[in-house]
Design a protein around this motif. Sequence first.
Motif, PDB file in Angstrom:
ATOM      1  N   PHE A  18       0.825  -1.210   0.000  1.00  0.00           N
ATOM      2  CA  PHE A  18       0.000   0.000   0.000  1.00  0.00           C
ATOM      3  C   PHE A  18       0.860   1.260   0.000  1.00  0.00           C
ATOM      4  N   VAL A  19       1.883   1.276   0.866  1.00  0.00           N
ATOM      5  CA  VAL A  19       2.765   2.442   0.953  1.00  0.00           C
ATOM      6  C   VAL A  19       3.527   2.644  -0.344  1.00  0.00           C
ATOM      7  N   SER A  20       3.968   1.542  -0.929  1.00  0.00           N
ATOM      8  CA  SER A  20       4.747   1.652  -2.158  1.00  0.00           C
ATOM      9  C   SER A  20       3.928   2.202  -3.311  1.00  0.00           C
ATOM     10  N   GLN A  21       2.602   2.068  -3.192  1.00  0.00           N
ATOM     11  CA  GLN A  21       1.744   2.556  -4.261  1.00  0.00           C
ATOM     12  C   GLN A  21       1.384   4.034  -4.104  1.00  0.00           C
ATOM     13  N   VAL A  22       1.791   4.655  -2.954  1.00  0.00           N
ATOM     14  CA  VAL A  22       1.490   6.078  -2.750  1.00  0.00           C
ATOM     15  C   VAL A  22       2.334   6.909  -3.707  1.00  0.00           C
ATOM     16  N   ASP A  23       1.736   7.910  -4.318  1.00  0.00           N
ATOM     17  CA  ASP A  23       2.442   8.775  -5.260  1.00  0.00           C
ATOM     18  C   ASP A  23       3.520   9.558  -4.514  1.00  0.00           C
ATOM     19  N   PRO A  24       4.803   9.393  -4.855  1.00  0.00           N
ATOM     20  CA  PRO A  24       5.885  10.065  -4.113  1.00  0.00           C
ATOM     21  C   PRO A  24       6.063  11.530  -4.490  1.00  0.00           C
ATOM     22  N   ASN A  25       5.283  12.016  -5.439  1.00  0.00           N
ATOM     23  CA  ASN A  25       5.448  13.414  -5.854  1.00  0.00           C
ATOM     24  C   ASN A  25       5.224  14.381  -4.697  1.00  0.00           C
ATOM     25  N   TRP A  26       4.269  14.041  -3.820  1.00  0.00           N
ATOM     26  CA  TRP A  26       3.994  14.928  -2.684  1.00  0.00           C
ATOM     27  C   TRP A  26       5.214  15.021  -1.764  1.00  0.00           C
ATOM     28  N   PHE A  27       5.926  13.873  -1.611  1.00  0.00           N
ATOM     29  CA  PHE A  27       7.098  13.863  -0.730  1.00  0.00           C
ATOM     30  C   PHE A  27       8.198  14.775  -1.263  1.00  0.00           C
ATOM     31  N   TYR A  28       8.537  14.616  -2.535  1.00  0.00           N
ATOM     32  CA  TYR A  28       9.610  15.426  -3.114  1.00  0.00           C
ATOM     33  C   TYR A  28       9.200  16.895  -3.206  1.00  0.00           C
ATOM     34  N   SER A  29       7.944  17.137  -3.505  1.00  0.00           N
ATOM     35  CA  SER A  29       7.471  18.521  -3.587  1.00  0.00           C
ATOM     36  C   SER A  29       7.520  19.197  -2.218  1.00  0.00           C
ATOM     37  N   ALA A  30       7.009  18.495  -1.206  1.00  0.00           N
ATOM     38  CA  ALA A  30       7.018  19.060   0.151  1.00  0.00           C
ATOM     39  C   ALA A  30       8.442  19.242   0.667  1.00  0.00           C
ATOM     40  N   SER A  31       9.318  18.284   0.351  1.00  0.00           N
ATOM     41  CA  SER A  31      10.715  18.383   0.787  1.00  0.00           C
ATOM     42  C   SER A  31      11.394  19.597   0.163  1.00  0.00           C
ATOM     43  N   ALA A  32      11.167  19.786  -1.135  1.00  0.00           N
ATOM     44  CA  ALA A  32      11.781  20.924  -1.825  1.00  0.00           C
ATOM     45  C   ALA A  32      11.271  22.247  -1.263  1.00  0.00           C
ATOM     46  N   GLN A  33       9.973  22.326  -1.001  1.00  0.00           N
ATOM     47  CA  GLN A  33       9.404  23.562  -0.458  1.00  0.00           C
ATOM     48  C   GLN A  33       9.925  23.845   0.950  1.00  0.00           C
ATOM     49  N   SER A  34       9.988  22.806   1.776  1.00  0.00           N
ATOM     50  CA  SER A  34      10.490  22.986   3.143  1.00  0.00           C
ATOM     51  C   SER A  34      11.954  23.411   3.137  1.00  0.00           C
ATOM     52  N   ALA A  35      12.751  22.742   2.308  1.00  0.00           N
ATOM     53  CA  ALA A  35      14.172  23.086   2.229  1.00  0.00           C
ATOM     54  C   ALA A  35      14.362  24.503   1.694  1.00  0.00           C
ATOM     55  N   ALA A  36      13.542  24.891   0.722  1.00  0.00           N
ATOM     56  CA  ALA A  36      13.643  26.249   0.178  1.00  0.00           C
ATOM     57  C   ALA A  36      13.332  27.289   1.248  1.00  0.00           C
ATOM     58  N   THR A  37      12.374  26.989   2.101  1.00  0.00           N
ATOM     59  CA  THR A  37      12.049  27.905   3.204  1.00  0.00           C
ATOM     60  C   THR A  37      13.217  28.029   4.171  1.00  0.00           C
ATOM     61  N   ILE A  38      13.820  26.895   4.503  1.00  0.00           N
ATOM     62  CA  ILE A  38      14.973  26.903   5.412  1.00  0.00           C
ATOM     63  C   ILE A  38      16.133  27.678   4.794  1.00  0.00           C
TER      64      ILE A  38
ATOM     65  N   PHE B 250       8.425   6.667 -11.896  1.00  0.00           N
ATOM     66  CA  PHE B 250       7.803   6.375 -10.611  1.00  0.00           C
ATOM     67  C   PHE B 250       8.644   5.417  -9.777  1.00  0.00           C
ATOM     68  N   GLU B 251       9.131   4.360 -10.379  1.00  0.00           N
ATOM     69  CA  GLU B 251       9.900   3.356  -9.646  1.00  0.00           C
ATOM     70  C   GLU B 251      11.183   3.950  -9.062  1.00  0.00           C
ATOM     71  N   THR B 252      11.846   4.800  -9.830  1.00  0.00           N
ATOM     72  CA  THR B 252      13.081   5.429  -9.344  1.00  0.00           C
ATOM     73  C   THR B 252      12.787   6.362  -8.172  1.00  0.00           C
ATOM     74  N   MET B 253      11.686   7.098  -8.264  1.00  0.00           N
ATOM     75  CA  MET B 253      11.312   7.986  -7.159  1.00  0.00           C
ATOM     76  C   MET B 253      11.051   7.190  -5.886  1.00  0.00           C
ATOM     77  N   ILE B 254      10.368   6.068  -6.034  1.00  0.00           N
ATOM     78  CA  ILE B 254      10.091   5.210  -4.879  1.00  0.00           C
ATOM     79  C   ILE B 254      11.390   4.640  -4.314  1.00  0.00           C
ATOM     80  N   LYS B 255      12.274   4.241  -5.186  1.00  0.00           N
ATOM     81  CA  LYS B 255      13.501   3.553  -4.788  1.00  0.00           C
ATOM     82  C   LYS B 255      14.430   4.456  -3.981  1.00  0.00           C
TER      83      LYS B 255
END
Length: 258
Positions: free
Chosen positions: A46-66, A224-229
């Motif tokens: 189930f977790v592996s099927q979650v779209d990782p785009n939100w993770f990378y997007s949120a990470s980039a935004q948080s890091a940009a703020t920092i 998608f697979e590379t993002m998950i990996k």
Amino acid sequence: MENNIQETILNNSLNSNNITNITNHASHLIEKSSFYFLNTSNITHFVSQVDPNWFYSASAQSAATIVGLMGAFLTTKVLNQKSYLKQLKNDISELEQKKEHVSTEIQNIKEKQTNLLTNKEVELCKKINPSFTPSILPDYDLQRIEKSEGGKNILEKLTKYREYDDVIISKKGEQLFLNNLLTYKKEQVITKEDFSNSKVHFINLVIFSIIGVFAPLFMMLLDFETMIKYRVAVFILILCGWVIILYSLISEIKNLRD
């Protein structure tokens, strides 16, 4: 009338059956979903099927703020340091001018002392006391000078000479104070001209911006697979970068307190 009553009873019976069917169906779904999520392999799937785009997007935004906050902090610090450095240099220039002015005053007073007594008056004083020194003269010698020809005038000049001595001592004390203050200011300039710590922090900030902002954005361009990996590895890199930035921030705050 009887037909209406029968129809009402029939409808109520149908509604009751529908509610029972819905309840049974919901219970079946809950049991099925519970069994599904209690299975570890199913959770991983189930977790592996979650779209990782939100993770990378949120990470980039948080890091940009920092990066923005830390960059603003470091920039403000450097600008304040340069402003303070400029003020120090102005203070040094003013102190050097004051020091030169005091030295000139001391030199002028010494010239006045030298021209205060004539050669004849000096010879007269030396006849009374061969080791005559205008600054240090015993009282009995002063009395003898006073009784000599033109003695009162000589005494007035000797009094003036000693007043000049007091002024010179005061000016030399001021000169010593200015020298010490200049030394302190120059040491401060040497310290404030050292931007090595700020350079290191800026380099760390650039590295963190690459890891925390551009790396996640780049990962979003991959399949998608590379993002998950690689998302765990990216997360660890971002976390390590954040620790470095946090250390830099704490170091700068300690320097401000010092």
